[in-house]
Design a protein around this motif. Sequence first.
Motif, short mmCIF file in Angstrom:
data_model
loop_
_atom_site.label_atom_id
_atom_site.label_comp_id
_atom_site.label_asym_id
_atom_site.label_seq_id
_atom_site.Cartn_x
_atom_site.Cartn_y
_atom_site.Cartn_z
N ALA A 1 1.38 11.50 13.58
CA ALA A 1 0.42 12.59 13.80
C ALA A 1 0.53 13.10 15.24
CB ALA A 1 -1.00 12.11 13.52
N GLY A 2 0.70 12.17 16.17
CA GLY A 2 0.84 12.55 17.57
C GLY A 2 2.05 13.44 17.78
N ARG A 3 3.13 13.06 17.14
CA ARG A 3 4.36 13.86 17.25
C ARG A 3 4.16 15.25 16.64
NH1 ARG A 3 9.07 10.01 14.95
NH2 ARG A 3 10.53 10.32 16.65
N ALA A 4 3.62 15.25 15.42
CA ALA A 4 3.46 16.51 14.70
C ALA A 4 2.56 17.48 15.48
CB ALA A 4 2.87 16.23 13.32
N ARG A 5 1.55 16.95 16.14
CA ARG A 5 0.62 17.81 16.86
C ARG A 5 1.08 18.11 18.28
NH1 ARG A 5 -5.01 17.44 15.45
NH2 ARG A 5 -5.21 16.60 13.36
N GLY A 6 2.18 17.51 18.66
CA GLY A 6 2.65 17.71 20.03
C GLY A 6 1.71 17.06 21.03
N ALA A 7 1.06 15.94 20.62
CA ALA A 7 0.08 15.27 21.49
C ALA A 7 0.78 14.64 22.70
CB ALA A 7 -0.66 14.20 20.70
N ASP A 8 0.00 14.49 23.77
CA ASP A 8 0.53 13.85 24.98
C ASP A 8 0.39 12.33 24.90
OD1 ASP A 8 0.93 16.36 26.59
OD2 ASP A 8 -1.22 16.52 26.16
N VAL A 9 -0.69 11.91 24.27
CA VAL A 9 -1.00 10.47 24.26
C VAL A 9 -1.45 10.03 22.87
CG1 VAL A 9 -2.29 8.63 25.44
CG2 VAL A 9 -2.00 10.82 26.58
N VAL A 10 -0.94 8.90 22.43
CA VAL A 10 -1.45 8.26 21.21
C VAL A 10 -1.96 6.88 21.62
CG1 VAL A 10 -0.86 7.32 18.94
CG2 VAL A 10 0.15 9.49 19.68
N ILE A 11 -3.22 6.59 21.31
CA ILE A 11 -3.78 5.28 21.68
C ILE A 11 -4.12 4.52 20.40
CG2 ILE A 11 -5.47 4.05 23.10
CD1 ILE A 11 -6.05 6.65 24.58
N ILE A 12 -3.57 3.34 20.28
CA ILE A 12 -3.73 2.58 19.04
C ILE A 12 -4.58 1.34 19.26
CG2 ILE A 12 -2.46 1.29 17.24
CD1 ILE A 12 -0.18 3.36 17.75
N ASP A 13 -5.68 1.30 18.51
CA ASP A 13 -6.58 0.14 18.54
C ASP A 13 -6.05 -0.91 17.57
OD1 ASP A 13 -8.80 -1.39 19.13
OD2 ASP A 13 -10.18 -0.29 17.84
N THR A 14 -6.20 -2.16 17.90
CA THR A 14 -5.72 -3.23 17.00
C THR A 14 -6.83 -4.26 16.80
OG1 THR A 14 -4.86 -4.47 18.88
CG2 THR A 14 -3.30 -3.02 17.74
N ALA A 15 -6.61 -5.13 15.83
CA ALA A 15 -7.62 -6.16 15.55
C ALA A 15 -7.70 -7.16 16.71
CB ALA A 15 -7.26 -6.90 14.26
N GLY A 16 -8.91 -7.71 16.88
CA GLY A 16 -9.08 -8.74 17.90
C GLY A 16 -9.29 -10.09 17.26
N ARG A 17 -9.38 -10.06 15.96
CA ARG A 17 -9.65 -11.32 15.25
C ARG A 17 -9.09 -11.18 13.84
NH1 ARG A 17 -14.11 -12.28 12.00
NH2 ARG A 17 -15.06 -10.39 12.81
N LEU A 18 -8.42 -12.21 13.38
CA LEU A 18 -7.97 -12.28 11.99
C LEU A 18 -8.35 -13.65 11.46
CD1 LEU A 18 -4.46 -10.58 11.71
CD2 LEU A 18 -6.67 -9.68 11.05
N HIS A 19 -7.79 -14.03 10.32
CA HIS A 19 -8.17 -15.32 9.75
C HIS A 19 -7.78 -16.44 10.70
CE1 HIS A 19 -9.16 -13.12 6.22
NE2 HIS A 19 -7.98 -12.55 6.27
N THR A 20 -6.60 -16.32 11.29
CA THR A 20 -6.20 -17.30 12.31
C THR A 20 -5.58 -16.56 13.48
OG1 THR A 20 -3.90 -17.55 11.64
CG2 THR A 20 -5.50 -18.91 10.46
#
Length: 393
Positions: free
Chosen positions: A267-286
Amino acid sequence: MMARDGDAVGHPNCVTIRAMFGFRKRKGKGSDPEAPEEYQPEGAPEEASEAEAADEAAPEPKEEPTEEPAAPGPSPADEDEGAEKKGGLFGRLRERLAKTRSSLAEGLGALVLGRKEIDDELLEDLETQLLTADVGVTATQRIIDDLTRRVSRKELTDPQALVGTLREELTALLAPAARPLTLPEDQEGPFVLLMVGVNGTGKTTTIGKLAQRYRAEGREVVLGAADTFRAAAAEQLQEWGERTGVPVIRGPEGGDPGAVAHDAVEAGRARGADVVIIDTAGRLHTQDNLMEELAKVRRVIAKQLPDAPHETMLVIDGGTGQNALSQARQFNQSVPLTGLTVTKLDGTARGGVLFALAAELEGVAIRFIGVGESAEDLRPFDAAEFVDALFEE
Ligand SMILES: Nc1nc2c(ncn2[C@@H]2O[C@H](COP(=O)(O)OP(=O)(O)OP(=O)(O)O)[C@@H](O)[C@H]2O)c(=O)[nH]1
């Protein structure tokens, strides 16, 4: 641990190697890095209780006050105001760091009071004080080694000058780590930031603040909600997206985080965005699951865009003290880190951990510090400013 300054030993009137190992003898005293912090997590961003939280709620990110306001250029009156504001921002930093300030700097002042010479005992007390303030073993050792050397060469004799010298040492220790995150102006494709960190450290909030900052600079931003483990995390990111006028790419709850990261970069590429920020999990089963998942998300991004992620930033809660170090090491093994943001320094006396992080994690830059809930409380990390805020009257 080996002493690196053996030549100081046995010098008349100088400290001995004993002082450098003082912390071992005093192990119990203030050396409980795992002790629970008194910090109480506060409410959601929009529930910020302080007046300045109103800043954050401004619907138009472009109107958000920034430390370096963009055009139009300042009038003379604006310049005065600017200087005042700068003072104000520094004052605010100083005030927000009050707890660390009292555990580190004020304690040091008391330590040298009335002392006539710099002897073993003073250096041992100093060592204890630094360890108690979460400066960590490596950084403390480095500082004590250096002071010992200066004392033995008679470059440092006056106890009253000790605090000033220490202040220089602390700044020098932090300086190599204080490298700001600069976004390239001429990069092909978006700059991809992969944000990692355990639950509740302030990761999502930091992403929101960064989005706000970059929007205020006139950049196009896309957010990716790759924490599919916790539905509320995507909701929270969505709220930040709405507030800052930034699209948020989401996937189904429990879905593949790699797919969300992929779609966000796309989506960032398609929109010509300058920045893509990706949130990730901080906790999983282990914890192992979590580390594997993060490594996978990283691989997906790397396949999609050469050199991406351009920044892998770990968000750490400053109140966790020395625990922050083990967190950083663990994440660094799965997703090589390039930057750190240390949050919640306003609620803790353990801000000395910045020195420990700088000393232990060579090659990983400290990008930002969080000293409150509003967007302007996420500050680019400046070594001299930080030390000044701790020491200046
Ligand atoms: N006082 C203070 N609070 C902060 C700071 N940074 C974040 N917070 C607060 O910390 C709490 C947790 O932040 P989140 O952004 O939800 O944390 P997270 O790491 O994304 O947590 P998960 O979404 O559970 O993984 C929120 O209430 C934030 O407002 C800071 O620098 N100072």
